[in-house]
Design a protein around this motif. Structure first.
Motif, PDB file in Angstrom:
ATOM      1  N   ALA A 197      -6.211 -22.569   3.418  1.00  0.00           N
ATOM      2  CA  ALA A 197      -7.322 -23.494   3.984  1.00  0.00           C
ATOM      3  C   ALA A 197      -7.897 -24.411   2.781  1.00  0.00           C
ATOM      4  CB  ALA A 197      -8.167 -23.227   4.984  1.00  0.00           C
ATOM      5  N   GLY A 198      -7.529 -23.679   1.624  1.00  0.00           N
ATOM      6  CA  GLY A 198      -8.275 -24.542   0.587  1.00  0.00           C
ATOM      7  C   GLY A 198      -9.659 -24.334   0.191  1.00  0.00           C
ATOM      8  N   LEU A 220      -4.403 -14.610   3.669  1.00  0.00           N
ATOM      9  CA  LEU A 220      -4.386 -15.664   2.624  1.00  0.00           C
ATOM     10  C   LEU A 220      -5.029 -16.872   3.377  1.00  0.00           C
ATOM     11  CD1 LEU A 220      -0.544 -15.591   1.561  1.00  0.00           C
ATOM     12  CD2 LEU A 220      -2.593 -15.363  -0.037  1.00  0.00           C
ATOM     13  N   ASN A 221      -5.636 -16.747   4.424  1.00  0.00           N
ATOM     14  CA  ASN A 221      -6.278 -17.832   5.133  1.00  0.00           C
ATOM     15  C   ASN A 221      -6.960 -18.571   4.691  1.00  0.00           C
ATOM     16  OD1 ASN A 221      -6.625 -18.598   8.590  1.00  0.00           O
ATOM     17  ND2 ASN A 221      -5.301 -17.073   8.225  1.00  0.00           N
ATOM     18  N   SER A 268     -12.121 -14.557  -1.725  1.00  0.00           N
ATOM     19  CA  SER A 268     -12.055 -14.613  -0.283  1.00  0.00           C
ATOM     20  C   SER A 268     -12.937 -13.790   0.595  1.00  0.00           C
ATOM     21  CB  SER A 268     -10.447 -14.309   0.186  1.00  0.00           C
ATOM     22  OG  SER A 268      -9.548 -15.164  -0.507  1.00  0.00           O
ATOM     23  N   LEU A 269     -14.294 -14.071   0.774  1.00  0.00           N
ATOM     24  CA  LEU A 269     -15.141 -13.378   1.548  1.00  0.00           C
ATOM     25  C   LEU A 269     -14.847 -13.181   2.737  1.00  0.00           C
ATOM     26  CD1 LEU A 269     -18.543 -15.130  -0.187  1.00  0.00           C
ATOM     27  CD2 LEU A 269     -17.259 -13.285  -0.879  1.00  0.00           C
ATOM     28  N   HIS A 270     -15.372 -11.987   3.391  1.00  0.00           N
ATOM     29  CA  HIS A 270     -15.341 -11.761   4.659  1.00  0.00           C
ATOM     30  C   HIS A 270     -13.637 -11.572   5.223  1.00  0.00           C
ATOM     31  CE1 HIS A 270     -19.521 -12.125   5.010  1.00  0.00           C
ATOM     32  NE2 HIS A 270     -19.363 -13.375   4.529  1.00  0.00           N
ATOM     33  N   VAL A 322      -1.171 -22.420  -3.867  1.00  0.00           N
ATOM     34  CA  VAL A 322      -2.145 -23.112  -4.707  1.00  0.00           C
ATOM     35  C   VAL A 322      -1.423 -24.097  -5.706  1.00  0.00           C
ATOM     36  CG1 VAL A 322      -3.984 -23.132  -6.475  1.00  0.00           C
ATOM     37  CG2 VAL A 322      -4.121 -21.665  -4.696  1.00  0.00           C
ATOM     38  N   HIS A 323      -0.012 -23.437  -6.226  1.00  0.00           N
ATOM     39  CA  HIS A 323       0.648 -24.003  -7.273  1.00  0.00           C
ATOM     40  C   HIS A 323       2.210 -23.958  -6.784  1.00  0.00           C
ATOM     41  CE1 HIS A 323      -2.831 -24.104 -10.007  1.00  0.00           C
ATOM     42  NE2 HIS A 323      -2.903 -22.739  -9.830  1.00  0.00           N
ATOM     43  N   PRO A 324       2.414 -24.788  -5.760  1.00  0.00           N
ATOM     44  CA  PRO A 324       3.819 -24.834  -5.291  1.00  0.00           C
ATOM     45  C   PRO A 324       4.906 -25.236  -6.212  1.00  0.00           C
ATOM     46  CG  PRO A 324       2.504 -26.819  -4.529  1.00  0.00           C
ATOM     47  CD  PRO A 324       1.536 -26.043  -5.203  1.00  0.00           C
TER      48      PRO A 324
END
Length: 323
Positions: free
Chosen positions: A191-192, A186-187, A200-202, A250-252
């Motif tokens: 990090a947005g 989830l990094n 989420s590439l790589h 993303v949507h807390p």
């Protein structure tokens, strides 16, 4: 009090680790460098390719990774004694693959074979290479050093490339492993950089989503050279946990845990109310992650009264004595 690397990483016993390397320079080592205007995305691709290759060379299984603009994360399983059972040929071949170079060119295949045979005939070198192929430090060195050298050449600079030696955190039970895998996967979301896992590439989560594989079987490593300790959670349950956690980040305001994840939290002995808070803190200065009982055992093995991570464990686990 600082703990020596040799104490943080057990050179005798197999185990899981979360490893982190950060860039020393203000300039980004990957992605778009805001100071020079250069784009270095190719370094991310190189780093991803190389870590997958090295997992097939060293006594390692790679379970999660995320390559960011100025640092990267790994979750891996290491068996330091596995190379002791490898054939002479496998040890020699693995060592040559760990140091690719001119000998790998087609025209030099005869010289490469001669070097391989020389290693196989040298018991002293075989013993040394077996130990190194089961070493986390050597694995990380073969990942970090070539990138540092090539990047310094590209940037026309000299000096240190990485902030310091890599950080390693021992993961003492399956709950710690799976929580840390989710943290790593989830990094980019935290990090947005992206809002969807598919973008989420790589990352290992992107690799798992893209590859066609059965979802109703236990989680397998994305790369590896050994038969390690299995993870019992099914891949579909893990993907559900990571997908929901990403959406909740993303949507807390819509962060209520869906009923279908209750069994996952219960099985992992996780405190549902603290999960979203703790998933942001998994990489913060812990020397080990695990239940209180596991941390006590770790401290005892290090001949210390305590080891940093107890307060984190009390918030992450429902019952702090379970493994």
């Amino acid at each position: 009090m600082a703990i020596a690397r040799k104490e943080l990483v057990d050179s005798e016993t197999p185990g899981f680790y979360h490893c982190i390397s950060r860039c020393v320079r203000r300039a980004f080592l990957c992605g778009d460098d805001p100071f020079t205007g250069n784009n270095c995305d190719h370094r991310k691709a190189w780093l991803e390719k190389r870590m997958l290759e090295l997992a097939e060379i060293f006594a390692v299984q790679l379970y999660a990774y995320a390559i960011m603009d100025n640092h990267y994360h790994l979750v891996l399983y290491l068996d330091p004694k596995a190379p002791l059972n490898w054939s002479k040929e496998k040890v020699a071949e693995s060592w040559l693959r760990a140091y690719p170079g001119k000998l790998d060119n087609l025209e030099n295949r005869h010289l490469r074979e001669l070097k391989k045979q020389a290693i196989m005939a040298n018991d002293k070198k075989l013993k040394k290479y077996r130990k190194r192929l089961g070493s986390l430090s050597w694995f990380m060195a073969r990942l970090n050093e070539p990138l540092a050298k090539n990047s310094n050449i590209e940037d026309n600079v000299k000096g240190r490339f990485w902030e310091s030696r890599y950080q390693s955190i021992a993961l003492l039970d399956e709950t710690a492993v799976l929580s840390c895998m989710a943290y790593v996967d989830l990094n980019p979301v935290r990090a947005g950089v992206v809002q969807e896992l598919e973008k989420s590439l790589h990352t290992s989560i992107k690799k798992r989503i893209d590859e066609e594989r059965r979802l109703d079987v236990p989680i397998q490593p994305v790369a590896g050279n050994i038969n390690g300790r299995p993870i019992q959670m099914k891949l579909n349950h893990y993907l559900q946990l990571v997908e929901w956690t990403g959406k909740a980040i993303v949507h807390p305001d819509k962060a209520s845990i869906p009923p279908y994840l209750d069994s996952v939290f219960n099985r992992l002995n996780l405190q549902q109310d603290n999960w979203l808070t703790q998933i942001h803190r998994l990489g913060l200065n812990n020397r080990a992650i695990g239940s209180i009982e596991k941390l006590k055992q770790r401290a005892s093995a290090l001949k210390r009264k305590w080891i940093k991570g107890s307060s984190f464990s009390k918030l992450l686990y429902v019952s702090t004595s379970q493994s």
